[in-house]
Design an enzyme around this catalytic site. Structure first.
Site, PDB file in Angstrom:
ATOM      1  N   LYS A  42      11.190   8.568   0.441  1.00 17.36           N
ATOM      2  CA  LYS A  42      12.580   9.039   0.446  1.00 17.36           C
ATOM      3  C   LYS A  42      12.794  10.154   1.466  1.00 17.36           C
ATOM      4  CE  LYS A  42      13.523   8.454  -4.398  1.00 17.36           C
ATOM      5  NZ  LYS A  42      12.236   8.846  -4.950  1.00 17.36           N
ATOM      6  N   PHE A  43      11.809  11.022   1.617  1.00 14.98           N
ATOM      7  CA  PHE A  43      12.030  12.222   2.421  1.00 14.98           C
ATOM      8  C   PHE A  43      11.133  12.328   3.644  1.00 14.98           C
ATOM      9  CE2 PHE A  43      13.220  13.135  -1.957  1.00 14.98           C
ATOM     10  CZ  PHE A  43      14.574  13.301  -1.751  1.00 14.98           C
ATOM     11  N   ASP A 155       6.744   8.750 -14.227  1.00 16.45           N
ATOM     12  CA  ASP A 155       7.311   7.865 -13.193  1.00 16.45           C
ATOM     13  C   ASP A 155       6.291   6.812 -12.793  1.00 16.45           C
ATOM     14  OD1 ASP A 155       9.300   6.911 -11.514  1.00 16.45           O
ATOM     15  OD2 ASP A 155       8.701   8.198  -9.848  1.00 16.45           O
TER      16      ASP A 155
HETATM   17  P1  ATP Z   1       9.481   7.109  -3.196  1.00 17.20           P
HETATM   18  O1  ATP Z   1       9.833   8.301  -3.997  1.00 17.20           O
HETATM   19  O2  ATP Z   1      10.641   6.331  -2.691  1.00 17.20           O
HETATM   20  O3  ATP Z   1       8.430   6.270  -3.879  1.00 17.20           O
HETATM   21  P2  ATP Z   1       7.928   8.819  -1.679  1.00 17.20           P
HETATM   22  O4  ATP Z   1       8.654   9.821  -0.843  1.00 17.20           O
HETATM   23  O5  ATP Z   1       7.371   9.228  -2.963  1.00 17.20           O
HETATM   24  O6  ATP Z   1       8.836   7.602  -1.868  1.00 17.20           O
HETATM   25  P3  ATP Z   1       5.418   7.663  -1.266  1.00 17.20           P
HETATM   26  O7  ATP Z   1       5.661   6.690  -2.368  1.00 17.20           O
HETATM   27  O8  ATP Z   1       4.434   8.730  -1.510  1.00 17.20           O
HETATM   28  O9  ATP Z   1       6.773   8.281  -0.795  1.00 17.20           O
HETATM   29  O10 ATP Z   1       4.976   6.914   0.057  1.00 17.20           O
HETATM   30  C1  ATP Z   1       5.707   5.859   0.605  1.00 17.20           C
HETATM   31  C2  ATP Z   1       4.797   4.654   0.832  1.00 17.20           C
HETATM   32  O11 ATP Z   1       3.727   4.997   1.733  1.00 17.20           O
HETATM   33  C3  ATP Z   1       4.084   4.189  -0.419  1.00 17.20           C
HETATM   34  O12 ATP Z   1       4.894   3.346  -1.169  1.00 17.20           O
HETATM   35  C4  ATP Z   1       2.850   3.510   0.151  1.00 17.20           C
HETATM   36  O13 ATP Z   1       3.145   2.204   0.597  1.00 17.20           O
HETATM   37  C5  ATP Z   1       2.526   4.362   1.358  1.00 17.20           C
HETATM   38  N1  ATP Z   1       1.537   5.386   0.974  1.00 17.20           N
HETATM   39  C6  ATP Z   1       1.815   6.579   0.415  1.00 17.20           C
HETATM   40  N2  ATP Z   1       0.701   7.284   0.182  1.00 17.20           N
HETATM   41  C7  ATP Z   1      -0.318   6.514   0.601  1.00 17.20           C
HETATM   42  C8  ATP Z   1      -1.753   6.677   0.607  1.00 17.20           C
HETATM   43  N3  ATP Z   1      -2.313   7.768   0.144  1.00 17.20           N
HETATM   44  N4  ATP Z   1      -2.496   5.671   1.106  1.00 17.20           N
HETATM   45  C9  ATP Z   1      -1.905   4.541   1.563  1.00 17.20           C
HETATM   46  N5  ATP Z   1      -0.580   4.318   1.580  1.00 17.20           N
HETATM   47  C10 ATP Z   1       0.216   5.287   1.107  1.00 17.20           C
END
Ligand code: ATP
Ligand code: MG
Length: 307
Positions: A42-43, A155
């Site tokens: 998201k961010f 979550d």
């Molecule tokens: P949201 O709240 O929409 O889920 P977010 O800001 O929390 O987004 P993340 O879910 O942490 O973001 O990361 C976005 C995407 O990046 C994940 O859905 C995943 O596909 C990838 N990703 C995040 N962290 C990792 C990691 N440690 N290793 C591999 N891929 C990752």
């Protein structure tokens, strides 16, 4: 603009330094080679990265301070960072550290080589009982660890469940989690996975994560969450009524349905405990003690090759 974030990060760093003697390394972007993007949140974005000295591969999550300020999420982010960095369990994605520059905050995360369970589920439609039970057992153990540390995740959904190189499940995204000994009142999370007491905005406790295990177990086995509906309002209604039905599919056993029915119980005190989940005949029979599943790995590799 970003003074509050800088302030909170600085306080964090100082606290961490005080807690962990000798003093903790101060990371900066110069310490990393940046690789391909892994995903978009998201961010900000998440990138593959390699720490220059050790050659250790990590995932670097880049968050723009402007966005955090705009949505007033600094407290939530700080909480996410503090909680995740304090946890160390094979099924919880590690947060090794963080740093920031003028515009961005960087989270140094454990790299989950095989990406989201969500992708596996969407590609294959549903998971086998062995795969599903292995993931549910891993999640149960990770949640027992978190609950022991007074952390409620709140979550848990397939997008926030990642897989490492060996196919081991890792819980990511502690954005909505809370660290507390008392009952909570705030509304959060995605509707499909919310327990009735959260939908109603009533006080809730650790048992919300147990409900979510039931929702996930259903989704792993049937490919769709149990209370899915055309509108949020209908999902809301179905959750409140615990309007649970099992499609007549031959690949789901009576034991699996029994476990799901004992988790999706409106009265949170009557839901199966984490301990009892681990002892449930369906888990005992199907879950791999290694936390990995070779048919699942083969399937994952096939999916990765197709991308
Ligand atoms: P949201 O709240 O929409 O889920 P977010 O800001 O929390 O987004 P993340 O879910 O942490 O973001 O990361 C976005 C995407 O990046 C994940 O859905 C995943 O596909 C990838 N990703 C995040 N962290 C990792 C990691 N440690 N290793 C591999 N891929 C990752
Ligand atoms: Mg996420």
């Amino acid at each position: 603009m970003d003074s509050q974030i800088q302030e909170s990060s600085r306080t964090n760093e100082q606290n961490q330094q005080r807690e962990q003697q000798p003093s903790r390394k101060q990371w900066s972007l110069h310490d990393f080679d940046i690789g391909r993007p892994l995903g978009k949140g998201k961010f900000g974005r998440v990138y593959l990265a390699r720490e220059k000295k050790s050659k250790y591969i990590v995932a670097l999550k880049v968050i723009f301070k402007e966005q955090i300020e705009k949505y007033r999420l600094h407290h939530q982010l700080r909480r996410e960072m503090e909680i995740q960095s304090s946890l160390s369990h094979p099924n919880v994605l590690r947060l090794f550290g963080w740093f920031h520059d003028g515009e961005r905050i960087f989270l140094i995360l454990e790299y989950a080589h095989r990406g989201e369970i969500y992708r596996l589920l969407r590609k294959s439609g549903y998971l086998s009982e062995k795969q599903a039970a292995t993931y549910i057992a891993s999640l149960t153990q990770a949640l027992a660890y978190c609950h022991d540390k007074h952390v409620i995740h709140r979550d848990i959904k397939p997008e926030n469940l990642l897989l490492d190189f060996e196919g081991r499940l890792k819980i990511a995204d502690f954005g909505w989690s809370v660290q507390s000994r008392s009952k909570r009142h705030t509304m959060c999370g995605t509707l499909d996975y919310l327990a009735p007491e959260m939908v109603e905005n009533k006080a809730h406790d650790y048992a919300v994560d147990n409900w979510t295990l039931g929702v996930l177990c259903y989704e792993f086995l049937y490919g769709v969450p149990p209370f899915e509906a055309e509108s949020q309002k209908d999902t809301f209604r179905r959750i409140m009524k615990v309007d649970l039905s099992f499609p007549p599919t031959p690949h789901v056993s009576a034991e699996a349905k029994n476990l799901i029915s004992r988790l999706l119980v409106k009265d949170s005190s009557k839901r199966l405990s984490l301990q009892k989940i681990m002892e449930h005949p369906w888990i005992v029979k199907n879950a791999s003690s290694m936390g990995t599943c070779s048919p699942a790995l083969k399937q994952l590799d096939k999916i990765l090759m197709e991308l």
